[in-house]
Write an enzyme that holds these catalytic residues in place. Structure first.
Site: not given
Length: 301
Positions: A224, A249
């Site tokens: 991240e 999804d």
């Protein structure tokens, strides 16, 4: 009067400041890359000025070590001024460094660092092979050609084409956009998120499991970017029973979540689609949109 040099001005010429410039170049943000490239351009200009003065000869009645020192300081200041206006070398370097990162993703090098060009800055400053590297940059700054005929692209497309087409028919998201994002997130299927027993989670889109997710989950280490700096973290991701469920999804997430409204409005153009995804916060990588756009255009056109 030369005035007081700023930290950024010192960085290109003060040997003790080179390490600071190297650290700055590793921030992984576009601003840091631009700043490091500009400093390299200033260093390159300073070398040219030094060579010009050596060629013209400085020996004379008023020549002295003090005069040489102030001439060197003047050249440093001139180099900074010239580089701040730009000769074009810094722009070439920025394009090359970001294109290196994108090319690694498009060509399927899943193990490559996401910002491989940044190590180039470190190498320039450490080895100081400036003119050779600058020539290589100019030679190698070429557009990425289509990779749709590469084996890993063909294999990936064949594996997920039907799932992408079904999800596209139900939502309107172009199949090639979904294939591109699945390829980017999973490293062309080579870095799929695994469960504790080593089996695949089928989560090729890297979708995290938030508080509202009621299905199966799996934990995995991910990168991240916090304020542009990459950090390794353990996050919880969604797990599916099949790739078909994963595509469904993903399509549901993009079409039903208000957060991604602008993404659906940009489904007619890969660049706008990719930038809308990044702006909506799908990924923290500062180069995510550029990587995704280039990958879609050159691998699934």
């Amino acid at each position: 009067m030369l005035g007081k040099l700023t930290i950024s001005e010192n960085a290109a010429f003060d040997t003790k400041s080179l390490e600071g410039l190297r650290r700055s170049s590793r921030d992984n943000s576009p601003e840091s890359i631009k700043a490091a490239a500009t400093q390299f351009e200033a260093l390159f200009v300073n070398m040219m000025l030094k060579s010009m003065r050596q060629a013209s000869g400085q020996d004379g009645m008023f020549d002295s070590e003090q005069n040489k020192m102030y001439t060197s300081m003047l050249d440093q200041q001139l180099s900074q001024k010239i580089a701040s206006r730009g000769l074009g070398l810094a722009d070439v370097m920025v394009r090359q460094m970001t294109n290196n990162a994108v090319a690694e993703v498009v060509q399927g090098d899943a193990s490559a660092p996401q910002l491989g060009g940044l190590s180039g800055i470190d190498q320039y400053l450490h080895q100081q092979k400036l003119s050779i590297r600058a020539a290589n940059l100019l030679e190698n700054t070429k557009p990425i050609v289509s990779n749709s005929n590469l084996k890993h692209v063909q294999a990936f497309t064949e594996k997920f084409a039907s799932e992408a087409q079904i999800a596209s028919a139900e939502t309107g998201i172009p199949a090639k956009f979904m294939l591109g994002q699945a390829a980017l997130e999973s490293g062309w299927g080579r870095k799929e998120i695994k469960t504790i027993d080593g089996s695949t989670s089928h989560n090729v889109f890297g979708i995290k499991a938030g508080a509202n997710w009621k299905g199966k989950t799996v934990e995995a280490v991910t990168t991240e970017y916090i304020n542009g700096v990459p950090q390794q973290r353990v996050e919880k991701f969604r797990a599916y029973d099949s790739y078909s469920d994963a595509f469904k999804d993903y399509a549901k997430l993009i079409t039903n979540n208000p957060r991604y409204q602008k993404v659906m409005e940009s489904a007619d153009d890969p660049s706008r689609f990719a930038h809308a995804l990044q702006k909506a916060g799908y990924a923290t990588d500062p180069f995510y949109a550029q990587k995704l756009n280039t990958l879609i255009r050159h691998s699934f056109s």
